[in-house]
Design an enzyme around this catalytic site. Sequence first.
Site, short mmCIF file in Angstrom:
data_model
loop_
_atom_site.label_atom_id
_atom_site.label_comp_id
_atom_site.label_asym_id
_atom_site.label_seq_id
_atom_site.Cartn_x
_atom_site.Cartn_y
_atom_site.Cartn_z
N GLU A 138 -5.68 -5.42 -24.90
CA GLU A 138 -6.50 -6.28 -25.75
C GLU A 138 -7.06 -5.50 -26.94
O GLU A 138 -7.02 -5.97 -28.07
CB GLU A 138 -7.65 -6.89 -24.93
CG GLU A 138 -7.17 -7.92 -23.92
CD GLU A 138 -8.28 -8.68 -23.23
OE1 GLU A 138 -9.46 -8.33 -23.42
OE2 GLU A 138 -7.96 -9.62 -22.49
N THR A 162 -6.03 -13.48 -23.49
CA THR A 162 -5.99 -13.76 -22.06
C THR A 162 -7.24 -14.52 -21.66
O THR A 162 -8.35 -14.15 -22.08
CB THR A 162 -5.92 -12.44 -21.26
OG1 THR A 162 -4.78 -11.71 -21.71
CG2 THR A 162 -5.79 -12.69 -19.77
N GLY A 163 -7.08 -15.57 -20.84
CA GLY A 163 -8.24 -16.33 -20.39
C GLY A 163 -8.07 -17.80 -20.68
O GLY A 163 -7.08 -18.21 -21.30
N SER A 164 -9.04 -18.59 -20.25
CA SER A 164 -8.89 -20.04 -20.36
C SER A 164 -8.86 -20.51 -21.82
O SER A 164 -8.11 -21.43 -22.16
CB SER A 164 -10.02 -20.74 -19.59
OG SER A 164 -11.28 -20.32 -20.06
C1 5RP Z 1 -10.11 -11.31 -20.79
C2 5RP Z 1 -11.14 -11.68 -21.78
C3 5RP Z 1 -11.34 -13.15 -22.01
O1 5RP Z 1 -11.05 -13.41 -23.34
C4 5RP Z 1 -12.75 -13.52 -21.69
O2 5RP Z 1 -12.99 -13.21 -20.33
C5 5RP Z 1 -13.03 -14.99 -21.97
O3 5RP Z 1 -12.38 -15.79 -21.04
P1 5RP Z 1 -12.45 -17.39 -21.10
O4 5RP Z 1 -11.76 -17.81 -22.36
O5 5RP Z 1 -11.72 -17.81 -19.86
O6 5RP Z 1 -13.89 -17.80 -21.08
O7 5RP Z 1 -11.78 -10.86 -22.38
O8 5RP Z 1 -10.07 -9.93 -20.61
#
Ligand code: 5RP
Length: 228
Positions: free
Chosen positions: A108, A30-32
Amino acid sequence: MSVQQVNDKQRVALHAAARVQHDMIVGLGTGSTANYFIAELARKKREEGLNITTVASSVVSTRIAEQMGLDLVAIEHLSNIDLYVDGADEVSPQMALLKGRGSDLVREKLLAKASDQFFVLVDNSKLVERIGENYPIPIEVAPFCWQLVLKSVQQIGGEGMLRANGDGLAVSSHGSLILDMTFDVGINSQDLNDQLNAIPGIVEHGIFEQLATAIFIGENEQVTQQLK
Ligand code: 5RP
């Protein structure tokens, strides 16, 4: 996608996706950064006939994978996953991770633990000397006991409060509340991990110790890796 258009997050995502093989069960983060990985898997399915089953780590990644046409299976049908690929907020030199800005820590960590391999995708802004350097530690708590948990976490040196979301509170997809807690710089992530694991009422927390198989780091248009 031309090479010039690829940023560091995309670059590590493409690097990880190149390691996905036919018939794998793949956990989606999850996340960008994870979103770039999901998009690349969808492209490989569409253009190269990659045959995989995916399992999502959050409601958000479920929606994205569905929209991109990936085949999803619910986590409750699985006892083993071949590969989990996700981003992180911090990575220590010992490969400990801080995760959880997306609030879905239970899924996760379940995927990370159940997977034969766990690839972590970061750019070099995520590399830290100690976990908790840049972000508080997210702690998912059962709503009915959040005040008792807060007190227990304060007793081991934590400071913080419930995470807000607009005018309300952040809530995980399982209905947990999130405490964002900071700790003294002297405490190491392994000890903190053990102490948090021992507090009743904590559903899960954002320290991922000894779970990553490989960290892929996007830096200066290259991918470097740190292996377990
Ligand atoms: C979500 C997470 C994400 O992997 C983490 O916040 C990194 O996010 P991004 O890839 O947007 O920088 O742990 O729970």
